[in-house]
Design an enzyme around this catalytic site. Structure first.
Site, PDB file in Angstrom:
ATOM      1  N   LYS A 211       0.845  -1.206   0.000  1.00 26.00           N
ATOM      2  CA  LYS A 211       0.000   0.000   0.000  1.00 26.00           C
ATOM      3  C   LYS A 211       0.878   1.253   0.000  1.00 26.00           C
ATOM      4  CE  LYS A 211      -0.295  -0.242   5.058  1.00 26.00           C
ATOM      5  NZ  LYS A 211      -1.120  -0.729   6.184  1.00 26.00           N
TER       6      LYS A 211
ATOM      7  N   TYR B  54      15.104  29.926   7.716  1.00 24.62           N
ATOM      8  CA  TYR B  54      13.979  30.707   8.244  1.00 24.62           C
ATOM      9  C   TYR B  54      13.967  30.729   9.767  1.00 24.62           C
ATOM     10  CZ  TYR B  54      11.993  30.334   3.527  1.00 24.62           C
ATOM     11  OH  TYR B  54      11.766  30.392   2.184  1.00 24.62           O
TER      12      TYR B  54
HETATM   13  C1  LIG Z   1      -0.387  -1.815   6.776  1.00 25.44           C
HETATM   14  C2  LIG Z   1      -1.042  -3.083   7.179  1.00 25.44           C
HETATM   15  C3  LIG Z   1      -0.277  -4.250   7.378  1.00 25.44           C
HETATM   16  C4  LIG Z   1       1.228  -4.264   7.363  1.00 25.44           C
HETATM   17  O1  LIG Z   1       1.704  -3.737   8.587  1.00 25.44           O
HETATM   18  P1  LIG Z   1       3.275  -3.747   8.910  1.00 25.44           P
HETATM   19  O2  LIG Z   1       3.360  -3.393  10.355  1.00 25.44           O
HETATM   20  O3  LIG Z   1       3.885  -2.700   8.026  1.00 25.44           O
HETATM   21  O4  LIG Z   1       3.755  -5.098   8.594  1.00 25.44           O
HETATM   22  C5  LIG Z   1      -0.952  -5.428   7.627  1.00 25.44           C
HETATM   23  N1  LIG Z   1      -2.299  -5.447   7.698  1.00 25.44           N
HETATM   24  C6  LIG Z   1      -3.047  -4.348   7.543  1.00 25.44           C
HETATM   25  C7  LIG Z   1      -4.526  -4.433   7.664  1.00 25.44           C
HETATM   26  C8  LIG Z   1      -2.457  -3.134   7.283  1.00 25.44           C
HETATM   27  O5  LIG Z   1      -3.214  -2.036   7.154  1.00 25.44           O
END
Ligand SMILES: *Cc1c(COP(=O)(O)O)cnc(C)c1O
Length: 389
Positions: free
Chosen positions: A44, A277
């Site tokens: 993702k 800044y």
């Molecule tokens: C992002 C996510 C994962 C992966 O999590 P990690 O801690 O990066 O391994 C697994 N399951 C779901 C539902 C997620 O949203």
């Protein structure tokens, strides 16, 4: 969309180098840690900033049987890019592209009756049974169906649709709240409730292909949680879910992303010179400054102003003053590296450079956020694309 570069021809201002051999090795390491389970590569948000399609391909080559995304748009993009096999997505809102997902053979997650009604209608219209995974909230308190009456209603509704041939219940699943805190009482409580909720659904007649709850920290530290499938995100990218669990090397993982830039200017300044800044940094004496052409528009956290570490000419330097939208400054302490010299913000650490975890601590956040926020203006340069023997 993120620009990708395989063999850069012109010098780049900055780049995020993505080591696909490291990613493949991480997949193999994780599979060995969960030998009884299949592995879902969670890609993702552009594979946590690493580039979804390239990383998904490399993960599949190395043995990932599943790909996971949050949104259906992300899942559909993987399918359009030609990725085969099982793809699952879990973050739906009303009116989502259910029919496109069903037609693309994507597993969809359903956490409530509204989603079951929408996917059922879409599958009827498409004339293809949907692949539906029912998500249980075993304690995270986020997405997922509550235990008890809500779960009974969802399971019954899904079984009715399955009996009509409109869908197939392919999975039962959940997600941990505190798997990165070993021994946290919620871990055992969630596991027990997951077993109950799966047991109830199976008693009612559900025959899932996969039951799954483990994210990266659970995959690394809670073998009881592996069931049929582990969903690893951050560990694939060679980052430890939390420094309390250990370093990546403790688990045999190697960071995949190296973020670097070329100094855009090196100059002498007198003592007492304000920098960037707000003048939150004032040179303590005559010194040299290096200009790093990356800023918060590129995802460098402004919270790391005055704090973030950078390797220049073999030495750790610290962000001097505020991180601006496109650039920040480091005090080079009188050293005179040539303009264009490499500044490494983070990488695996074995050339002496800081890691994403170091930036997370400098910014008061987690390493997940450091890599995921790296913006689309930073080209990804893929190395070691060829599969190793
Ligand atoms: C992002 C996510 C994962 C992966 O999590 P990690 O801690 O990066 O391994 C697994 N399951 C779901 C539902 C997620 O949203």
């Amino acid at each position: 969309m993120t620009e990708t570069v395989s063999a850069p021809t012109a010098p780049l201002r900055a780049r995020a180098e993505i080591d696909l051999a490291a990613l493949r090795a991480n997949v193999r390491t994780l599979r060995a840690l969960a030998p009884g389970a299949q592995l879902m590569a969670v890609v993702k948000s552009e594979a946590y900033g690493h580039g979804a399609v390239r990383c998904a391909r490399a993960a599949v080559e190395a043995g990932a049987g599943w790909l996971g995304t949050a949104t259906p748009e992300e899942a559909l993009a993987l399918r359009r890019a030609g990725l085969p096999g099982r793809i699952m997505c879990w973050l739906w809102t009303p009116g989502g592209p259910w029919r496109e997902a069903v037609e693309a053979d994507i597993d969809v997650s359903v956490s409530g009756m509204w989603a079951l009604a929408e996917v059922t209608a879409a599958a009827r219209a498409a004339g293809i049974p949907a692949r539906v995974q029912l998500k249980a909230d075993t304690g995270l308190g986020r997405n997922g169906c509550q235990p008890g009456r809500d779960w009974e209603e969802l399971v019954a509704g899904a079984l009715r649709a399955e009996a009509e041939g409109v869908l197939r219940i392919t999975g039962l699943w959940s997600h941990f709240a505190c798997a990165d805190e070993p021994g946290h009482p919620s871990i055992a409580a969630q596991l027990a409730l997951f077993r109950d909720m799966v047991g109830y659904a199976e008693e009612q007649g559900v025959r899932p292909e996969v039951r799954h709850i483990a994210n990266s920290p659970a995959t690394l530290t809670v073998p009881d949680s592996h069931f049929d499938l582990v969903r690893t995100g951050i560990a694939l990218y060679g980052i430890s879910p939390s420094p309390e669990l250990g370093t990546p090397a403790d688990f045999g993982l190697r960071p995949v992303m190296t973020l670097s830039a070329n100094l855009a200017l090196v100059k002498h300044v007198p003592g007492g010179h304000g920098v960037s800044y707000g003048h939150h940094y004032v040179t303590p004496g005559r010194t040299t400054l290096g200009l790093v052409p990356l800023g918060y528009a590129d995802g460098i956290p402004r919270h790391a102003s005055g704090n973030g570490p950078v390797l220049v000419g073999g030495k750790w330097r610290t962000v001097a003053g505020r991180i601006a939208m496109d650039q920040f400054v480091v005090d080079l302490g009188g050293d005179e590296p040539p303009v264009g010299a490499e500044a490494v913000l983070f990488g695996p650490g074995d050339r002496g450079e800081p890691t994403a975890e170091d930036w997370a601590q400098a910014a008061g956040t987690i390493a997940y956020e450091i890599v995921t926020r790296i913006g689309t203006r930073v080209p990804r340069v893929y190395v070691n694309e060829e599969q190793d023997g």
